[in-house]
Design a protein around this motif. Structure first.
Motif, mmCIF file in Angstrom:
data_model
loop_
_atom_site.group_PDB
_atom_site.id
_atom_site.type_symbol
_atom_site.label_atom_id
_atom_site.label_comp_id
_atom_site.label_asym_id
_atom_site.label_seq_id
_atom_site.Cartn_x
_atom_site.Cartn_y
_atom_site.Cartn_z
ATOM 1 N N VAL A 274 0.841 -1.211 0.000
ATOM 2 C CA VAL A 274 0.000 0.000 0.000
ATOM 3 C C VAL A 274 0.872 1.257 0.000
ATOM 4 O O VAL A 274 0.586 2.221 -0.732
ATOM 5 C CB VAL A 274 -0.953 -0.003 1.213
ATOM 6 C CG1 VAL A 274 -1.669 1.342 1.340
ATOM 7 C CG2 VAL A 274 -1.973 -1.132 1.083
ATOM 8 N N ARG A 275 1.946 1.258 0.781
ATOM 9 C CA ARG A 275 2.853 2.417 0.811
ATOM 10 C C ARG A 275 3.513 2.619 -0.552
ATOM 11 O O ARG A 275 3.608 3.751 -1.051
ATOM 12 C CB ARG A 275 3.925 2.236 1.889
ATOM 13 C CG ARG A 275 3.418 2.377 3.309
ATOM 14 C CD ARG A 275 4.567 2.573 4.296
ATOM 15 N NE ARG A 275 5.509 1.469 4.286
ATOM 16 C CZ ARG A 275 5.376 0.372 5.033
ATOM 17 N NH1 ARG A 275 4.320 0.241 5.842
ATOM 18 N NH2 ARG A 275 6.283 -0.585 4.996
ATOM 19 N N SER A 278 0.752 3.896 -3.065
ATOM 20 C CA SER A 278 0.327 5.268 -2.758
ATOM 21 C C SER A 278 1.410 6.280 -3.099
ATOM 22 O O SER A 278 1.118 7.359 -3.630
ATOM 23 C CB SER A 278 -0.039 5.377 -1.275
ATOM 24 O OG SER A 278 -1.078 4.485 -0.942
ATOM 25 N N LYS A 279 2.647 5.928 -2.821
ATOM 26 C CA LYS A 279 3.765 6.828 -3.106
ATOM 27 C C LYS A 279 3.928 7.053 -4.608
ATOM 28 O O LYS A 279 4.173 8.179 -5.057
ATOM 29 C CB LYS A 279 5.056 6.264 -2.525
ATOM 30 C CG LYS A 279 6.285 7.110 -2.824
ATOM 31 C CD LYS A 279 7.537 6.479 -2.241
ATOM 32 C CE LYS A 279 8.789 7.301 -2.603
ATOM 33 N NZ LYS A 279 10.025 6.677 -2.060
ATOM 34 N N MET A 283 -2.374 7.816 -4.760
ATOM 35 C CA MET A 283 -3.619 7.423 -4.087
ATOM 36 C C MET A 283 -3.481 5.983 -3.631
ATOM 37 O O MET A 283 -2.611 5.247 -4.109
ATOM 38 C CB MET A 283 -4.829 7.565 -5.018
ATOM 39 C CG MET A 283 -4.817 6.632 -6.216
ATOM 40 S SD MET A 283 -6.266 6.846 -7.293
ATOM 41 C CE MET A 283 -5.785 8.343 -8.165
ATOM 42 N N SER A 284 -4.333 5.549 -2.729
ATOM 43 C CA SER A 284 -4.259 4.185 -2.221
ATOM 44 C C SER A 284 -4.770 3.203 -3.269
ATOM 45 O O SER A 284 -5.529 3.581 -4.179
ATOM 46 C CB SER A 284 -5.102 4.049 -0.950
ATOM 47 O OG SER A 284 -6.480 4.121 -1.277
ATOM 48 N N LYS A 287 -8.633 3.224 -3.310
ATOM 49 C CA LYS A 287 -9.196 4.405 -3.976
ATOM 50 C C LYS A 287 -9.049 4.286 -5.490
ATOM 51 O O LYS A 287 -9.967 4.638 -6.250
ATOM 52 C CB LYS A 287 -8.489 5.667 -3.472
ATOM 53 C CG LYS A 287 -9.074 6.952 -4.041
ATOM 54 C CD LYS A 287 -8.429 8.186 -3.428
ATOM 55 C CE LYS A 287 -9.059 9.459 -3.998
ATOM 56 N NZ LYS A 287 -8.444 10.680 -3.407
#
Length: 298
Positions: A274-275, A278-279, A283-284, A287
């Motif tokens: 997830v990190r 998202s990075k 967005m996640s 999402k």
């Protein structure tokens, strides 16, 4: 075609076809599967020769209005998007990489053909009329041999020779872009060819620069230098881009959980995945997936 549940569909040879390793089909034979699962991922090297009809196709992000005379070649792992009601006519050749490379005892043999390199600029080609007619005659000969009563060993040797001739003829075709214009790619550094192939084969399980440098017998600094020269990004950025693209495809085209996707891409745990996502995507993963659900892609 199988695995409709995930919406990423792999073509699978049946037992007899698996033994042979190469098969030639009329598009008519594949039409029910193409219409039932219009978004799918190839498991083999697949080439379509369009002899009739007109349709908009997307292959790994490249979209083109194909018609009679077009040839489309895809590599294992690349994603097709058909209309779901295809009326195209022509032929399809499907073969396993090992059918050629094991015989020549060279895993990089197919990289000699520019349209089979992972870093090619387009999956679309346009042979001239004379070249196309030679290719179509050869396809009919391959079909005849495929359905003959000869032994499997005889078929394999003859069809391997025919396939090799077909690959050589395809190398003479002009690559064409999404806008139908001819493309002339410059020769690529041999190290880059090897690097791109390595990443394409191992990016899911190998995320580190050192692995690829070690396989290529070069330093990490040198690898970074040539990757930046060709692609304008670091080696790590190139690998991450492949991971991110695959993650996006899994989120859009499958119903797999984040845990399953993280496992496929060999992240140590879901929070780390997830990190990373998202990075790099802003967005996640959840999402991102919900966004595509809202616009009707899922």
């Amino acid at each position: 075609m199988t695995n409709y549940k995930s919406r990423i569909t792999f073509y699978k040879f049946n037992a007899e076809q698996k033994k042979l390793g190469v098969n030639v089909f009329d598009i008519d034979e594949l039409r029910p599967s193409l219409n039932e699962g219009p978004v799918f991922r190839e498991a083999c090297i697949t080439t379509y020769f369009i002899c009739g009809g007109q349709e908009r196709l997307t292959v790994n992000g490249h979209t083109r209005e194909v018609n009679s005379g077009d040839v489309i070649c895809t590599l294992p792992g690349e994603i097709w998007e058909w209309t779901g009601d295809t009326h195209l006519e022509g032929y399809c050749v499907i073969f396993e990489k090992s059918f050629i490379t094991n015989f020549f005892r060279d895993d990089c043999f197919l990289n000699r053909f520019r349209y089979l390199r992972p870093d090619r600029l387009t999956p679309f080609m346009r042979p001239n009329d004379e070249l196309l007619q030679r290719e179509l005659r050869l396809l009919k000969e391959m079909q005849y041999e495929q359905h003959s009563n000869c032994s499997l060993e005889d078929k394999s040797h003859i069809m391997r020779a025919q396939l090799y001739e077909l690959l050589m003829l395809l190398d003479r075709a002009v690559p064409v872009g999404d806008d139908m214009s001819p493309m002339n790619a410059n020769p690529v550094n041999r190290h880059i060819n090897f690097f791109v192939q390595l990443v394409d084969d191992h990016f899911c399980e190998e995320h580190g620069v050192e692995y690829y440098a070690r396989q290529m017998a070069v330093s990490s600094n040198y690898l970074n230098k040539i990757v930046h020269l060709i692609y304008g990004m670091s080696t790590k950025e190139y690998i991450n881009e492949k991971l991110l693209k695959e993650a996006c495809q899994q989120l859009i085209y499958t119903h797999r959980s984040l845990k399953e996707i993280a496992l496929i891409l060999c992240f140590e745990d879901v929070p780390y995945f997830v990190r990373f996502f998202s990075k790099n995507k802003g967005m996640s993963p959840i999402k991102f997936r919900n966004l595509y659900k809202e616009i009707g892609t899922f």
